[in-house]
Design a protein around this motif. Structure first.
Motif, PDB file in Angstrom:
ATOM      1  N   ASP B  97     150.181   7.977  22.342  1.00 23.38           N
ATOM      2  CA  ASP B  97     150.545   7.633  20.974  1.00 23.38           C
ATOM      3  C   ASP B  97     149.510   6.751  20.307  1.00 23.38           C
ATOM      4  O   ASP B  97     149.367   6.778  19.106  1.00 23.38           O
ATOM      5  N   LYS B  98     148.852   5.921  21.084  1.00 15.91           N
ATOM      6  CA  LYS B  98     148.043   4.892  20.436  1.00 15.91           C
ATOM      7  C   LYS B  98     146.782   5.499  19.851  1.00 15.91           C
ATOM      8  O   LYS B  98     146.294   6.540  20.281  1.00 15.91           O
ATOM      9  N   ILE B  99     146.292   4.843  18.822  1.00 15.85           N
ATOM     10  CA  ILE B  99     144.998   5.197  18.275  1.00 15.85           C
ATOM     11  C   ILE B  99     144.094   3.974  18.353  1.00 15.85           C
ATOM     12  O   ILE B  99     144.552   2.843  18.208  1.00 15.85           O
ATOM     13  N   PHE B 101     140.854   2.017  16.935  1.00 14.63           N
ATOM     14  CA  PHE B 101     140.084   1.903  15.711  1.00 14.63           C
ATOM     15  C   PHE B 101     138.637   1.519  15.996  1.00 14.63           C
ATOM     16  O   PHE B 101     138.346   0.768  16.935  1.00 14.63           O
TER      17      PHE B 101
END
Lengths: 113, 111
Positions: B97-99, B101
């Motif tokens: 799920d995580k993105i 940056f």
């Protein structure tokens, strides 16, 4: 257009105190996230939440942090005993599916004294 | 561990000029996002790129993705002052799920 809302917009807290940041995600979204951004720096992932449980968390998200979805609308981030380095802008985000864009709230600026 | 690098980190350019922001990432990913952030504000989703060769355009901004090179570009055509902001690319890890940056590119467009 529906949006993610966060409260409060600014929270000032003494070091060692507990703080709860609140978020109301977009109503038909299923995925919920918390990020933080220290002033002038990049956005860092904290935690993702799906199906009433944490699905992923970063090393920043230690035992002092917890998340909850106490009812059908709110999504909260609790920091149990705040430290100076917790001072940052905290963003809540939500998404309909895992690969869809995440919609961000306006953030809560947390200042620890 | 997924790393996302943007360059340049700061860009000052004249109105009317073209320029490109680059985003490299270190491991296989199935999605890449571009976000815009105005000072003191939240992040606004600009583009989602999901497949190799994807190209999306909105106004003076065009984003592309090359998954083989692990590279995305955000191209600005005939820049105007209103495009001054910080632009972040963010990469999603496969089935996570995580993105993650990048550090962001602070774009300052001079009138």
């Amino acid at each position: 257009e529906p949006e993610v809302t966060q409260t409060p917009s600014h929270q000032v807290t003494q070091m060692g105190q507990e703080v709860i940041l609140r978020c109301v995600p977009i109503s038909n979204h299923l995925y919920f996230y918390w990020y933080r951004q220290i002033l002038g720096q990049k956005v860092e992932f904290l935690v993702s939440f799906y199906n009433n449980e944490i699905s992923e968390k970063s090393e920043i998200f230690d035992d002092q942090f917890s998340v909850e979805r106490p009812d059908g609308s709110n999504f909260t981030l609790k920091i149990r005993s705040t430290k100076l380095e917790d001072s940052a802008m905290y963003f809540c985000a939500s998404g309909r599916q895992g690969n869809q864009p995440q919609h961000f709230g306006d953030g809560t600026r947390l200042s620890i004294l | 561990e997924l790393k996302v690098e943007q360059n340049p980190l700061f860009l000052s350019m004249q109105e009317g000029k073209n320029y490109t922001i680059y985003c490299n990432y270190s491991t296989t990913s199935d999605r890449l996002y571009w976000y815009r952030q105005d000072p003191g504000k939240s992040l606004e989703s600009l583009f989602v790129l999901l497949s190799n060769g994807a190209v999306k355009q909105e106004g003076r901004l065009m984003a592309s993705l090359d998954t083989k090179a692990r590279l995305s570009t955000l191209h600005i055509t005939a820049a105007v002052h209103d495009l001054s902001a910080t632009y972040f690319c963010a990469v999603g890890m496969n089935r996570d799920d995580k993105i993650i940056f990048g550090k962001g590119t602070r774009l300052h467009i001079l009138p």
